[in-house]
Write a protein that holds these residues in place. Sequence first.
Motif, short mmCIF file in Angstrom:
data_model
loop_
_atom_site.label_atom_id
_atom_site.label_comp_id
_atom_site.label_asym_id
_atom_site.label_seq_id
_atom_site.Cartn_x
_atom_site.Cartn_y
_atom_site.Cartn_z
N GLN A 1 -31.20 11.86 -55.22
CA GLN A 1 -29.93 11.26 -54.81
C GLN A 1 -29.60 11.57 -53.36
O GLN A 1 -28.58 11.12 -52.85
CB GLN A 1 -28.80 11.80 -55.67
N ALA A 2 -30.46 12.29 -52.66
CA ALA A 2 -30.12 12.81 -51.34
C ALA A 2 -29.82 11.70 -50.33
O ALA A 2 -30.37 10.60 -50.40
CB ALA A 2 -31.25 13.68 -50.81
N ILE A 3 -28.96 12.01 -49.38
CA ILE A 3 -28.57 11.06 -48.33
C ILE A 3 -29.76 10.75 -47.43
O ILE A 3 -30.00 9.60 -47.07
CB ILE A 3 -27.39 11.65 -47.54
N VAL A 4 -30.51 11.78 -47.05
CA VAL A 4 -31.75 11.57 -46.31
C VAL A 4 -32.83 11.19 -47.33
O VAL A 4 -33.03 11.92 -48.31
CB VAL A 4 -32.17 12.84 -45.54
N PRO A 5 -33.53 10.06 -47.17
CA PRO A 5 -34.55 9.66 -48.16
C PRO A 5 -35.52 10.80 -48.46
O PRO A 5 -36.20 11.30 -47.57
CB PRO A 5 -35.25 8.49 -47.47
N THR A 6 -35.54 11.21 -49.73
CA THR A 6 -36.30 12.40 -50.13
C THR A 6 -37.03 12.12 -51.43
O THR A 6 -36.45 11.64 -52.39
CB THR A 6 -35.36 13.61 -50.32
N LEU B 1 -17.04 2.65 -45.13
CA LEU B 1 -17.33 2.04 -46.42
C LEU B 1 -18.80 1.71 -46.56
O LEU B 1 -19.37 1.79 -47.66
CB LEU B 1 -16.49 0.77 -46.59
N ARG B 2 -19.44 1.37 -45.46
CA ARG B 2 -20.87 1.05 -45.52
C ARG B 2 -21.69 2.29 -45.88
O ARG B 2 -22.57 2.23 -46.74
CB ARG B 2 -21.32 0.45 -44.19
N GLN B 3 -21.40 3.40 -45.24
CA GLN B 3 -22.10 4.64 -45.56
C GLN B 3 -21.82 5.06 -47.00
O GLN B 3 -22.74 5.42 -47.75
CB GLN B 3 -21.67 5.74 -44.60
N PHE B 4 -20.56 5.01 -47.39
CA PHE B 4 -20.16 5.37 -48.75
C PHE B 4 -20.89 4.49 -49.77
O PHE B 4 -21.38 4.98 -50.80
CB PHE B 4 -18.65 5.21 -48.88
N THR B 5 -20.98 3.19 -49.50
CA THR B 5 -21.61 2.25 -50.42
C THR B 5 -23.10 2.54 -50.58
O THR B 5 -23.62 2.58 -51.70
CB THR B 5 -21.39 0.82 -49.92
N ILE B 6 -23.80 2.75 -49.47
CA ILE B 6 -25.24 3.02 -49.53
C ILE B 6 -25.52 4.31 -50.28
O ILE B 6 -26.43 4.39 -51.12
CB ILE B 6 -25.83 3.07 -48.10
N ASN B 7 -24.72 5.35 -50.00
CA ASN B 7 -24.90 6.63 -50.70
C ASN B 7 -24.66 6.47 -52.20
O ASN B 7 -25.43 6.96 -53.03
CB ASN B 7 -23.92 7.67 -50.16
#
Length: 485
Positions: free
Chosen positions: A92-97, A247-253
């Motif tokens: 679930q990490a913000i940085v693709p992991t 909202l864009r960052q929140f949505t992608i996360n």
Amino acid sequence: MKLPTTFLTACMVLSFPGSLALIQTAMADEAQTPAPSLTPWSERALLQPVLSTDYAGRLDRDKLMELISAGDHLFNARFTSLDGVGRPMATQAIVPTKRKRAPRSGFSRTAGLDANACASCHNVPVSGGAGDFSANVFVSEGFQHADFDTVDPQFSNERNTNHLFGAGLVELLAREMSRDLQAIRTQALMEARSTGKPLSVVLNSKGIHFGTLSVMPDGRVDPEGIEGVDHDLVIRPFTHKGVMTSLRQFTINALNQHHGMQAVERFGPRWTGENDHDEDGVENEIGIGDVSALVAWQASLAPPFPTQPDDIDWQAAASAGQKHFTEAGCVDCHKLYLPLESLDFADPGPLDAAGTLRTGEGSDAIYDLQLLDWASQLERDENGDVMVPLFGDLKRHVIADQQLSALGNELLSQRFVERNVFMTSELWGVASTAPYGHRGDMTTLSEVIHAHGGAARTSRDAWQAMSNRQQSELIAWLKTLAIEP
């Protein structure tokens, strides 16, 4: 040596000098992606991709409503494995992991997947609203090391769902306030360099005090005096801790964490070199245009306007209660309104970090919120600025102390924000979004007021000193701050 997250995030930007070309390629691929051939009984939720190139520039009302309608469908859609639900080899990490091994099952109440639809959690009192205690989520530190499977508070924080009504106005306020604070810093650096003397300046925007900033003639900046905002002076208005910029960052996360639906702009070739980073067999799950549609829908949600009770006694009690609220000093943080200069919502926005499109990196669009029916209800001040009645200040505060710790009892810090520090909750809509507190474990407004400590201790003590009637009147006023369908 373990590198700090801020360095890793910066490297994501610096390591891809051709990233704009990759975005343009992704947009071209998006435009050429054929709509899936679906039967009326298809088990897919995504009927066809939203093409970002169809919604570029300043949108007229018809185009804006069309995009909002697409976002409404996506927000309420119950995604399935045919759409790409699941991330068997990604965390679930913000940085693709990547994971070391696939999980035993697809759904999990800890690191997710934990919902089929955005509206599964955002539904009180209607879609886009808050969530009941049963919809609580568990969040980790969130960047890379997020492959955990426990609700132990040492490794995850339990959080209740915030409502999204008025979210577009909130993000616009945050952008303008960030601009103001950064302009103060720039002007101070120029003055210090020209005079050859150190300089200390006060950081204020829209009547909110964010401490002081000291600068040196050689360009060094001392951030120790900054209060309630990150040292980069970017207001991050979303989540209980105030750690999401847009909202864009929140949505992608959220798409990745809660559904395993991965946005191309972060999990696609630009950052990972893959079209199927999570290895679930579905490529390019959420396109640039799909994210834009979700953002447009959230940004267009009407702000909760104060309601007028039919009951005459309630009207009188609420009028008295608002005065008690002011006299107790609650308005020091829960500002009755903040002024907003412009209703033009640019998407992508200008302030996001790596992994989220920014202005100039995609099909830039402007959504004029003035075109929406609810905008006519917004009052303006003597300067012509919109008076946004959010009852907040978009600032972080210490909200607990040794005697009153219920609102600061988390063990895990998030995004370098101290455990007893939280964003001021905007009170618009508060009457419709019980339960309360960041865990949603307080059932009444009286309980959460009583739990205020730290910077809010004086106001809480004033509440405690009120008579039963005065407390009832204050609650009567808060109960007029409702979300109407």
